[in-house]
Each structure stands twice: as C-alpha cells, then as structure tokens.
Scaffold this active site. Structure first.
Site, short mmCIF file in Angstrom:
data_model
loop_
_atom_site.label_atom_id
_atom_site.label_comp_id
_atom_site.label_asym_id
_atom_site.label_seq_id
_atom_site.Cartn_x
_atom_site.Cartn_y
_atom_site.Cartn_z
N LYS A 43 -74.68 65.46 -49.23
CA LYS A 43 -75.57 66.65 -49.11
C LYS A 43 -75.73 67.34 -50.47
O LYS A 43 -76.84 67.70 -50.85
CB LYS A 43 -75.00 67.67 -48.10
CG LYS A 43 -74.81 67.12 -46.71
CD LYS A 43 -74.24 68.16 -45.77
CE LYS A 43 -72.87 68.65 -46.15
NZ LYS A 43 -71.79 67.63 -46.06
N ARG A 122 -72.35 75.60 -39.97
CA ARG A 122 -71.42 74.52 -39.67
C ARG A 122 -70.84 74.65 -38.27
O ARG A 122 -70.06 73.79 -37.84
CB ARG A 122 -70.28 74.63 -40.67
CG ARG A 122 -69.91 73.39 -41.40
CD ARG A 122 -68.81 73.80 -42.35
NE ARG A 122 -68.24 72.71 -43.02
CZ ARG A 122 -68.55 72.37 -44.27
NH1 ARG A 122 -69.43 73.04 -44.95
NH2 ARG A 122 -67.94 71.36 -44.83
N ARG A 161 -64.77 60.51 -54.91
CA ARG A 161 -65.51 61.54 -55.66
C ARG A 161 -64.65 62.14 -56.78
O ARG A 161 -63.48 62.39 -56.61
CB ARG A 161 -65.94 62.66 -54.71
CG ARG A 161 -66.57 63.84 -55.44
CD ARG A 161 -67.27 64.79 -54.52
NE ARG A 161 -66.47 65.19 -53.39
CZ ARG A 161 -66.95 65.85 -52.33
NH1 ARG A 161 -68.23 66.16 -52.29
NH2 ARG A 161 -66.18 66.19 -51.34
N ARG A 194 -61.25 66.58 -56.13
CA ARG A 194 -61.19 67.86 -55.42
C ARG A 194 -59.94 67.88 -54.55
O ARG A 194 -59.60 66.87 -53.96
CB ARG A 194 -62.45 68.00 -54.54
CG ARG A 194 -63.32 69.17 -54.91
CD ARG A 194 -64.66 69.09 -54.25
NE ARG A 194 -64.64 69.33 -52.80
CZ ARG A 194 -65.73 69.44 -52.05
NH1 ARG A 194 -66.92 69.37 -52.62
NH2 ARG A 194 -65.64 69.66 -50.76
N ARG A 205 -60.80 67.40 -42.16
CA ARG A 205 -62.20 67.77 -42.42
C ARG A 205 -63.15 67.00 -41.51
O ARG A 205 -64.10 67.55 -40.96
CB ARG A 205 -62.56 67.48 -43.88
CG ARG A 205 -62.05 68.54 -44.82
CD ARG A 205 -62.21 68.11 -46.24
NE ARG A 205 -63.60 68.14 -46.69
CZ ARG A 205 -64.02 67.54 -47.78
NH1 ARG A 205 -63.18 66.84 -48.54
NH2 ARG A 205 -65.27 67.63 -48.14
P1 AP5 Z 1 -71.52 64.77 -52.25
O1 AP5 Z 1 -72.96 64.92 -52.55
O2 AP5 Z 1 -70.55 65.55 -53.10
O3 AP5 Z 1 -71.26 64.99 -50.68
P2 AP5 Z 1 -71.34 66.29 -49.76
O4 AP5 Z 1 -71.97 65.88 -48.48
O5 AP5 Z 1 -71.94 67.42 -50.52
O6 AP5 Z 1 -69.79 66.49 -49.53
P3 AP5 Z 1 -68.90 67.80 -49.53
O7 AP5 Z 1 -67.49 67.30 -49.44
O8 AP5 Z 1 -69.20 68.70 -50.68
O9 AP5 Z 1 -69.32 68.44 -48.21
P4 AP5 Z 1 -68.47 69.34 -47.38
O10 AP5 Z 1 -69.46 69.72 -46.37
O11 AP5 Z 1 -67.19 68.85 -46.87
O12 AP5 Z 1 -67.95 70.41 -48.45
P5 AP5 Z 1 -68.30 71.92 -48.69
O13 AP5 Z 1 -68.22 72.15 -50.12
O14 AP5 Z 1 -69.53 72.33 -47.95
O15 AP5 Z 1 -71.16 63.23 -52.36
C1 AP5 Z 1 -69.85 62.75 -52.09
C2 AP5 Z 1 -69.52 61.58 -53.05
O16 AP5 Z 1 -70.39 60.50 -52.76
C3 AP5 Z 1 -69.73 61.89 -54.53
O17 AP5 Z 1 -68.72 61.26 -55.27
C4 AP5 Z 1 -71.09 61.30 -54.88
O18 AP5 Z 1 -71.16 60.88 -56.21
C5 AP5 Z 1 -71.14 60.13 -53.92
N1 AP5 Z 1 -72.51 59.86 -53.43
C6 AP5 Z 1 -73.41 60.78 -52.98
N2 AP5 Z 1 -74.54 60.18 -52.60
C7 AP5 Z 1 -74.34 58.84 -52.79
C8 AP5 Z 1 -75.14 57.70 -52.56
N3 AP5 Z 1 -76.39 57.78 -52.06
N4 AP5 Z 1 -74.62 56.48 -52.86
C9 AP5 Z 1 -73.36 56.38 -53.36
N5 AP5 Z 1 -72.56 57.42 -53.61
C10 AP5 Z 1 -73.04 58.64 -53.32
O19 AP5 Z 1 -67.10 72.64 -47.91
C11 AP5 Z 1 -65.77 72.57 -48.36
C12 AP5 Z 1 -64.89 73.42 -47.46
O20 AP5 Z 1 -65.31 74.81 -47.51
C13 AP5 Z 1 -64.92 73.09 -45.97
O21 AP5 Z 1 -64.02 72.04 -45.66
C14 AP5 Z 1 -64.49 74.44 -45.35
O22 AP5 Z 1 -63.10 74.63 -45.49
C15 AP5 Z 1 -65.18 75.45 -46.25
N6 AP5 Z 1 -66.53 75.81 -45.75
C16 AP5 Z 1 -67.69 75.72 -46.47
N7 AP5 Z 1 -68.73 76.14 -45.74
C17 AP5 Z 1 -68.22 76.50 -44.53
C18 AP5 Z 1 -68.82 77.01 -43.34
N8 AP5 Z 1 -70.15 77.22 -43.26
N9 AP5 Z 1 -68.01 77.25 -42.28
C19 AP5 Z 1 -66.68 77.07 -42.34
N10 AP5 Z 1 -66.06 76.58 -43.45
C20 AP5 Z 1 -66.82 76.30 -44.53
#
Ligand code: AP5
Length: 270
Positions: A43, A122, A161, A194, A205
């Site tokens: 994402k 979420r 990642r 991370r 997660r």
């Molecule tokens: P990447 O683009 O980084 O993936 P992502 O979907 O953004 O993954 P995140 O881990 O950031 O999502 P998340 O939802 O868990 O984390 P968030 O920060 O929101 O890609 C991943 C990897 O794949 C990278 O290495 C990239 O290079 C590779 N890649 C990407 N596309 C590719 C492709 N097409 N081909 C090959 N490789 C590829 O949340 C973190 C934490 O914050 C949560 O766990 C929670 O504790 C808290 N939090 C945040 N928002 C909320 C909420 N709304 N409610 C409750 N808790 C929350």
C-alpha cells in the site's frame, strides 16, 4: 518515503499546527481514495507512486506513529506511548487514539489536492467514523482500492522490507534491493528492518488484519466503493493496473450510494 520534490506532508505527520512545505494546487480531478490490503501488500509503495500520478497526498497513520517515535524531542502523551508499544507488538492501536489523530488532521481530508489514505480505516468503527466525518465536511470517497496478494507473498514482502533510516525510502532485500547492500540509493543512509517486521510481530499483525480489517472489504463492497486490484508483479505494474481500474470509474460514475444506511447502523455486521 519522500524522495522527490513533493509535499512533505508536515500537516499530516506533525499535526494541524504545522504547515506543509508545498501544499498541492488544484489541478484536474481531486482524488480521495482509501488503500486497503494486508500489512506488507504494498500500500505504501503504491501510495508513493499514485501520489505522483494523481497529485493526492499519501496519508498513512503508521507514518504518523513512526514520525512521533523518531522525534526524540517530541513530548509523547501517554496515549502515544501506549500506541507505539501496541505497534511494536503488532497489535492495532485503539480506535479512540486513531480517531483523535485523524480528527486533529481533518484539514488534510479537506485539502484540495485530495488524499490517499493508507492504513486507515482499519476497523469497522474507524470506517463508519470516517464516513460520518466526510458527510459533515460534504466530501465523498471516489473509491476504496483493495490490493489482493497470496498470504505467502505478503509475508515475504514484510520480512524482506528494509527502510532507510534517513529519508525513509523503502527497499526489499530481493524484490527491490538497493544498489549497495545496506545503503539507501537516494541518500546513502543506513537501511534497517522495521521493528514490527520481525517474525514475532508479523504473526499478530496478520491476525489483526484478518479479524479487524478484512471485514472492511465486505463493508466497502456493500457501499459500492470497492475496487479490487491484483498486487502481484512489479510496483509499476501494480500502479498501472490501479490507474486502469480508477480510469474505469469515470466510465461508470454512478456508484450506488448506501452511506445514509450506514450512518443509521444498517451495515450487516458479522
Ligand atoms: P509496503 O509498500 O511497505 O507495504 P504496506 O502495505 O505499506 O505495508 P505496511 O507494513 O506499511 O502496512 P501496515 O498496514 O502493516 O503498516 P502501517 O504503517 O499502516 O511494501 C512492503 C514490502 O514489499 C517493501 O519491502 C516493498 O519494497 C515491497 N514491495 C511493495 N510492492 C512490491 C511489488 N509490487 N513487488 C515486489 N515487492 C514489493 O501500520 C503499522 C502499525 O501502526 C499497525 O500494525 C498498528 O499497530 C498501527 N496502526 C496504523 N494505523 C492504524 C489504524 N488505523 N488502526 C489501528 N492501528 C493502526
């Protein structure tokens, strides 16, 4: 992940008392999208690419927490300290904390440049609160893009990642490796894993995603907003697929609007 000369998202990352360095100007359509999908599906990567094409700001709730964690001089409230602890364990942050953060930044939702929400909403409670807030502001979502990928590939994207400690650019040890091992291509900063990408955090997660976030697929399908996109292939391929899917929206602009029913609590919960 702000490696280009683009808006620094200061108002989102640091709160509404701070101004963005380059607020987007109104040019063409204003896109208001939610990006949905499992942790690690890509994402953030897509939000970065789409923000360049659609000129809408990448608004990630996870980035707000990571920005707060990296500002050693910033006085952390008990709610923020507890949120960061939840995040480290791979658990969701409570809805009340998330909502406080988003409401405080609601100016970003009104921004004429539009937005790409990543990681929010979420839970069903967050999704319903967002709809009510947007109704109050007389705004509506164009679509909710749901990125789909087999779980084995999601896990491999998460565990491989690496993030630049300086400019926050995202790499992957095999799929998107940096040119020099362990160093960022853009600024030479050190790459690190991370904390919540370690195996003991990945499992909770993914479980939190299954329990709390997956039901949003049905919720947004019910509202006629869901746009499924296959997230396999290179980031550029996935981005192109997303733009094609969004292009189709303009061919059928009359999505059924069931938001009134949702505000009356009629969405069939599990
Ligand atoms: P990447 O683009 O980084 O993936 P992502 O979907 O953004 O993954 P995140 O881990 O950031 O999502 P998340 O939802 O868990 O984390 P968030 O920060 O929101 O890609 C991943 C990897 O794949 C990278 O290495 C990239 O290079 C590779 N890649 C990407 N596309 C590719 C492709 N097409 N081909 C090959 N490789 C590829 O949340 C973190 C934490 O914050 C949560 O766990 C929670 O504790 C808290 N939090 C945040 N928002 C909320 C909420 N709304 N409610 C409750 N808790 C929350």
């Amino acid at each position: 992940m702000n490696t280009h000369n683009e808006n620094d998202r200061a108002a989102w990352l640091q709160g509404s008392s701070v101004n963005c360095s380059a607020p987007p100007e109104k040019v063409g359509a204003c896109w208001r999208l939610v990006l949905l999908g499992a942790p690690g599906v890509g994402k953030g990567t897509q939000a970065h690419l789409l923000s360049q094409r659609l000129r809408a700001c990448h608004l990630s709730t996870g980035d707000v927490f990571r920005a707060a964690a990296s500002h050693a001089d910033c006085v952390q409230t008990p709610a923020m300290t507890s949120a960061l602890e939840n995040m480290r364990r791979g658990a969701l942050v409570p809805d009340s904390t998330i909502w406080e953060i988003v409401r405080e930044r609601s100016g970003c939702l009104r921004c004429q440049g539009g937005f790409l929400l990543d990681g929010f909403p979420r839970t069903l409670a967050q999704a319903e609160a967002l709809i009510l807030l947007m109704q109050d502001e007389k705004l509506s979502l164009n679509a909710v893009v749901n990125y789909e990928l087999p779980m084995a590939e999601v896990t491999s994207r998460l565990s491989g990642r690496r993030i630049c400690q300086e400019c926050k650019s995202v790499f992957h040890i095999t799929q998107q490796p940096s040119k020099a091992e362990g160093l960022c291509d853009h600024c030479g900063g050190e790459l690190a894993q991370r904390e919540d990408d370690r195996p003991n955090s990945i499992i909770p997660r993914l479980e939190a995603y299954r329990q709390s976030t997956e039901p949003l697929i049905q919720f947004y399908r019910y509202l006629g907003l869901l746009l499924p996109v296959n997230a396999s292939g290179s980031p550029e391929e996935v981005c192109a697929r997303t733009l094609i899917a969004l292009g189709k929206l303009s061919e059928s602009p009359t999505v059924p609007d069931k938001r009134a029913s949702v505000s009356e609590g009629q969405f069939p919960r599990r």
